[in-house]
Design a protein around this motif. Structure first.
Motif, PDB file in Angstrom:
ATOM      1  N   HIS A  92       0.825  -1.194   0.000  1.00  9.40           N
ATOM      2  CA  HIS A  92       0.000   0.000   0.000  1.00  9.40           C
ATOM      3  C   HIS A  92       0.862   1.248   0.000  1.00  9.40           C
ATOM      4  O   HIS A  92       0.482   2.271  -0.531  1.00  9.40           O
ATOM      5  N   ASP A 106      -3.980   8.729  -7.411  1.00  9.57           N
ATOM      6  CA  ASP A 106      -3.248   8.820  -6.148  1.00  9.57           C
ATOM      7  C   ASP A 106      -1.775   8.457  -6.293  1.00  9.57           C
ATOM      8  O   ASP A 106      -1.386   7.310  -6.142  1.00  9.57           O
ATOM      9  N   ARG A 153      -1.481  14.021  -3.785  1.00  6.24           N
ATOM     10  CA  ARG A 153      -2.041  12.662  -3.772  1.00  6.24           C
ATOM     11  C   ARG A 153      -3.571  12.651  -3.664  1.00  6.24           C
ATOM     12  O   ARG A 153      -4.132  12.402  -2.598  1.00  6.24           O
ATOM     13  N   GLU A 180      -7.036  11.399  -3.330  1.00  4.82           N
ATOM     14  CA  GLU A 180      -7.647  10.119  -2.953  1.00  4.82           C
ATOM     15  C   GLU A 180      -9.130  10.169  -3.348  1.00  4.82           C
ATOM     16  O   GLU A 180      -9.423  10.402  -4.508  1.00  4.82           O
ATOM     17  N   ASP A 226      -8.588  10.320   3.573  1.00  7.33           N
ATOM     18  CA  ASP A 226      -8.517   9.399   2.430  1.00  7.33           C
ATOM     19  C   ASP A 226      -9.936   9.077   1.955  1.00  7.33           C
ATOM     20  O   ASP A 226     -10.460   9.735   1.078  1.00  7.33           O
ATOM     21  N   ASP A 283      -6.158   7.458   6.522  1.00 12.59           N
ATOM     22  CA  ASP A 283      -5.126   6.442   6.257  1.00 12.59           C
ATOM     23  C   ASP A 283      -3.815   7.134   6.585  1.00 12.59           C
ATOM     24  O   ASP A 283      -3.193   7.742   5.735  1.00 12.59           O
TER      25      ASP A 283
END
Ligand code: FEO
Ligand code: CA
Ligand code: CA
Ligand code: CA
Length: 736
Positions: free
Chosen positions: A12, A418, A510, A512, A609, A624
């Motif tokens: 992940h 992401d 990033r 999400e 997230d 997250d």
């Protein structure tokens, strides 16, 4: 044989950083501090709010001003309204305290129970999960997979989808990746093979690889409300129960189908591939199918030193998606078991994208290009073949959220890519929406998802933004493009990142999950964090990504993340311009310089997230995180957002100007649930009767509950219900 220890969430955490551009803002900003114009003032056309599908229409009362348009407007024909639930004016439950316990905690008056942990059999005759992990690898084709992620509850009546049905339903959910160490009876076992080429230096066991492949993908589980009326149990014998794994045959649909770039030995015509992978966030289509996403698929592939057989463009295209020469993925080595151990042709070699044969139709060099798509699944047709909807572009898809549909208007989907410095996209269908297509299954998907225009977002420094179209032949997306010449729309979509680079898209922290407010029609995206923001020259500060700071003496860029939102011009989701602000900055409450949204110990959080507006307009935020977990494990918060421009211009500690929404209060954002230690809280869906809220728990650190049992800390789904049987957040709603 040696045993190598593997970090728990290694897959992940494979966060790419393969965006080489200096995109910040394509155009010169004419006036950086231009007086912002309320382009959307009045909200004309914000019909908003009437979500279809599993989202019942609800009335909405709000004290946030008359620009908030009540739900249940134009679209009532699609789904009849049920009940009169309104959005609360304030959150009245008792906030859950910070926690780092092995167990989860939920607001007082609610219960949280585990269901469907990793390994649960989905057909009769299979024994339950055992901690010795001696179940066969093959049996996982019929068991709940690992690392539960995005999901949706589909109400079911008889054998059909029914958006109002809550007694019986299909819970469809993603299994994002695997914790190898905890799946195999041998742990993460590899043979060292030091004399081999770099990508073959480790050789995995065939049974371990098969088990891992089967633990990825999607699960469909039929659930029945329990006899006492709260929560659900699995229907153990159901024709709907099934798995779609990283081996299941899948159709390529849309402009990429049949392209030379997706022709493989498995399908030399380029119309099919095997498997879906790294399925992260999820979505519902307006017609009632499930949309799963492929995120960090690069981590299960390997690439040797094959430059001599590839063109410069082919090399660039691979590198732009994180696969450089001599790349061994993220430690899975799925390509390494001996061919003789395969139970179907090329079971393992298909994960090696090295060009080894004379032609692309004789090896798997193009298999990599068959992953990275929104994939549509019809849970009500167990024999249907899922379709990768290539018109929506290929990237590390997080989730897929549709805008409220309006009869006679295009269907619009929002999506994030992401990885550090990647982009936000939307897809606008060519076909115009008709309520008659509800329940239309994959045929409706063919109509709305195979033809249309993909756009990428540019966030200007002055608080405005625009959408730029990824269309072959327009805006120099043609053979003159310098890094990667384009010769057709298939290439623009397969290499959407490179096309978006050329269009000057804004590099985000990033992206999400995306969710659309049913009250305002405004679109929200979590930007989870980005340790390189303001630290690397190719990730400079921007108004839309304005924070970069040091923590404990170390540079951590945007360490805690934020949530951005925008209003499309005229309330039209097909518009090509918008106005944005930052709804909320995440931060520890005592980190004064970064706690711009004025969070307290009752509602502070880090690394947003998962994101989900329920049909009442309550926003659920999941985390997250790894930055604040000494203080609290990952969590779920409820929030009542206002609208774009309800705050003020700000300047961050990094001296970057930006625009921030109204600061938080404990009435408008509050912690509802904290997961077990070490986990991520993700995947969220609410039953149509509002009485069960499902969330998913990934990679808990320790065994964390009676139902999960045993010594293996297994990922699982959690059902949250109110102890008095009422709807979730009933205590916050004024009873009329
Ligand atoms: Fe799978 Fe970006 O989270
Ligand atoms: Ca995840
Ligand atoms: Ca995520
Ligand atoms: Ca994440």
């Amino acid at each position: 044989m040696t045993q190598t220890s593997q970090p728990k969430n290694f897959a992940h955490e494979m966060i790419e950083d393969s965006n080489p551009t200096n995109n910040l803002d394509f155009q010169t900003v004419i006036s950086r501090r231009l007086q912002r114009r309320s382009l959307l003032k009045g909200g004309a056309g914000l019909t908003a709010a009437a979500f279809f599908g599993a989202l019942p229409l609800v009335g909405c009362q709000s004290d946030e001003g008359d620009n908030l348009i009540p739900a249940g407007g134009d679209n009532q024909a699609a789904v009849p309204a049920s009940g009169s639930l309104s959005r609360p004016e304030a959150l009245k439950f008792n906030a859950v305290a910070h926690s780092t316990a092995a167990q989860m905690s939920v607001a007082k008056g609610y219960s949280a129970e585990i269901i469907l942990p990793l390994g649960t059999p989905l057909m009769p005759g299979l024994e339950d999960w055992r901690d010795d992990r001696l179940q066969s690898a093959e049996s996982f084709e019929w068991r709940v997979g690992d690392n539960h992620d995005g999901m949706w509850f589909f109400g079911k009546q008889g054998s059909s989808y029914h958006p109002k049905a809550s007694d019986n339903g299909l819970l469809v959910m993603n299994h994002e990746y695997v914790n190898s160490e905890e799946l195999s009876p041998f742990g993460y076992k590899v043979l060292d093979n030091n004399n081999a080429a770099p990508i073959f230096q480790k050789r995995r066991l065939a049974s371990d690889v098969r088990r891992e492949v089967n633990c990825h993908g999607v699960c469909v589980a039929e659930l029945q409300k329990r006899s006492h009326g709260r929560g659900y149990e699995l229907v153990p014998v159901s024709k709907y129960n099934r798995r779609i794994t990283s081996s299941t045959v899948t159709q390529l649909s849309g402009p990429v189908a049949g392209s030379d770039w997706v022709k493989t030995k498995f399908d030399p015509t380029g119309h099919q591939t095997r498997g879906i992978n790294n399925n992260c966030g999820a979505g519902l289509s307006p017609w009632g199918t499930y949309l799963t996403t492929e995120e960090n698929f690069v981590g299960v592939f390997a690439r040797g030193q094959d430059d001599s057989k590839l063109t410069a463009a082919q090399n660039y295209g691979r590198a732009r998606y994180g696969a450089n020469p001599n790349f061994a993925g993220n430690g899975y080595f799925w390509h390494t078991p001996a061919a003789g151990e395969a139970i179907f042709e090329d079971e393992f070699s298909r994960w090696d994208m090295t060009a080894v044969a004379a032609n692309a139709t004789e090896d798997y060099r193009n298999n990599f290009n068959t992953f990275g798509y929104i994939t549509e699944i019809d849970p009500f047709d167990p024999r249907s073949v899922s379709k990768k909807r290539t018109a929506l572009g290929r990237f590390a898809h997080e989730n897929c959220a549709y805008a409220p549909v309006v009869e006679g208007k295009p269907v619009v989907f929002y999506m994030g890519d992401d990885a550090r410095g990647e982009y936000i996209y939307k897809f606008v269908s060519s076909a115009l929406w008709s309520n008659k297509d509800i329940g239309g299954g994959l045929k409706a998907g063919d109509k709305y998802m195979d033809k249309g225009t993909l756009y990428v977002a540019v966030f200007h420094e002055d608080g405005r933004g625009e959408w730029r179209a990824l269309v072959y032949g327009q805006n120099s997306l043609d053979s003159t493009n310098s890094e990667l010449p384009f010769y057709g729309q298939d290439e623009v979509l397969i290499f959407a990142r490179a096309a978006a680079d050329a269009l000057g898209a804004t590099k985000m922290d990033r992206p999400e999950w995306v969710s659309v407010s049913p009250i305002t029609g405004e679109v929200y995206v979590t930007l989870t964090n980005n340790k390189y923001r303001g630290e690397k020259s190719d990730q400079p500060l921007s108004a839309s990504n304005p924070r970069s700071y040091h923590v404990g003496g170390k540079a951590r860029g945007n360490n805690n993340g934020h949530i951005i939102r925008w209003a499309e011009t005229g309330g039209d989701h097909a518009a090509t311009s918008f106005e944005w602000d930052i709804y909320l900055f995440a931060a520890p409450y005592d980190l004064a310089a970064e706690n711009l949204s004025a969070l307290t110990a009752k509602n502070d959080f880090s690394s947003p997230d998962g994101l989900y507006f329920d049909p009442r307009g309550v926003l659920w935020i999941q985390t997250d995180d790894g930055a604040y977990t000494d203080t609290s494990s990952c969590m779920l918060l409820a929030a009542l957002p206002g609208k774009v421009n309800d705050g003020a211009p700000i300047t961050t500690s990094a001296n970057q100007a930006s625009f921030m929404g109204k600061t938080a209060s404990e009435d408008t954002i509050k912690r509802f649930f904290v997961g077990p230690k070490g986990c991520e809280v993700t995947g969220i869906t609410l039953t149509p009767d509002f009485k069960t809220l499902f969330v998913n728990i990934q990679h808990p650190e320790e065994s964390w509950g009676a139902v999960a049992g045993g010594s293996t800390p297994r990922s699982a789904t959690v059902m949250i219900t109110k102890d008095d049987g009422d709807v979730i957040l009933a205590e916050s709603v004024n009873q009329a």
